[in-house]
Design an enzyme around this catalytic site. Structure first.
Site, PDB file in Angstrom:
ATOM      1  CB  SER A 146      -0.818  -0.019   1.207  1.00 34.89           C
ATOM      2  OG  SER A 146      -1.777   1.296   1.398  1.00 34.89           O
ATOM      3  CB  SER A 147       1.185   4.564  -0.380  1.00 31.60           C
ATOM      4  OG  SER A 147       1.737   5.525  -0.124  1.00 31.60           O
ATOM      5  CE1 TYR A 160       0.060   4.580  -5.926  1.00 33.85           C
ATOM      6  CE2 TYR A 160       0.304   5.945  -3.992  1.00 33.85           C
ATOM      7  CZ  TYR A 160       0.636   4.729  -4.696  1.00 33.85           C
ATOM      8  OH  TYR A 160       1.561   4.012  -4.356  1.00 33.85           O
ATOM      9  CE  LYS A 164      -0.775   1.379  -3.963  1.00 33.47           C
ATOM     10  NZ  LYS A 164      -0.127   0.076  -4.347  1.00 33.47           N
TER      11      LYS A 164
END
Length: 253
Positions: A146-147, A160, A164
């Site tokens: 993920s982030s 984005y 995620k």
């Protein structure tokens, strides 16, 4: 003998950056690694060569994600590669790393851009996991990349971050669903990590990104790969449904 000797692994988007580091690390730990790529066959073959150069085993699989038939193409190539080398299409480790990032102010996001990023970053991983359930061995591992952007605000990356965030739900819900099979499902969230792109070669940009981490430096893909390798190993058998912060302290505030 590595921690993953005898295991098979698929790492999506592993021809460069974090994905490459993960593929190479799993290979060094003894896994047979399927190096997935959408474009850049030469780069994927370089990863295969790097794994083999370290004494491991790997092969490349091409499939463009986010398009009709993507999962079928991926798993047909995966099965062929695994059966050729092991006599079976069984999978032990699935790493959903492939992702698409586009930056721009919220006002600049178009429906096509939104749909494309959602298709690659969230829809494809969901159906990859779904498809993998038929060949994923009991006691297997699913790890989603993920982030840290799901925990901090950056308006230029809202789409984005949304994709995620959706990806993270796979770990939450599938970990409960797959618990009886002893399959763990976890999320790893990198921060600003040098993927070899031109952006990281600009001194001013690199300095600014370094300040995001409590360690004062840009992330190294190998550091993220080490976390993934731990989760893929038997050492992490009691960890599932977790969000692992691998941002280098970026989320500390």
């Amino acid at each position: 003998m590595g921690r993953l000797t005898g295991k098979t692994a698929l790492v999506t988007g592993s021809s460069r950056g974090i994905g490459r580091a993960i593929a190479e690390k799993l290979g060094r730990e003894g896994a047979l690694v399927a190096v997935h790529y959408a474009n850049g066959a030469n780069s994927a073959e370089e990863v295969v060569a790097a794994v083999e150069g370290d004494g491991g085993r790997a092969f490349a699989v091409r499939a463009e994600l986010g398009v009709p038939g993507d999962v079928d193409t991926l798993f047909e190539g995966l099965a062929a590669g695994l059966e050729e080398r092991t006599g079976s299409a069984d999978l032990d480790i699935l790493v959903n790393n492939a992702g698409l990032m586009a930056m721009g102010a919220p006002e600049e996001v178009t429906p096509d851009m939104f749909d494309r990023m959602m298709a690659v970053n969230a829809k494809a991983p969901f159906f990859i996991v779904q498809r993998a359930l038929a060949t994923l061995r009991d006691g297997g591992r699913v790890i989603n990349i993920s982030s840290g952007l799901t925990r901090v605000a950056n308006p230029d990356q809202v789409t984005y971050g949304m994709t995620k965030g959706a990806l993270e739900q796979i770990a939450l819900h599938f970990s409960r669903h797959l618990g009886p099979r002893r399959i763990t499902v976890n999320t790893v969230a990198p921060g600003s990590t040098d993927n070899g792109g031109e952006l990281f070669k600009i001194p001013e940009v690199r300095e600014a990104l370094s300040k995001l981490s409590t360690f004062g430096e840009v992330g190294d893909p190998a550091a993220v790969a080490d976390v993934v390798a731990f989760l893929a190993s038997d050492d992490a058998r009691w960890v599932t449904g977790a969000f692992i912060d691998a941002t280098g302290g970026t989320l500390l505030g």
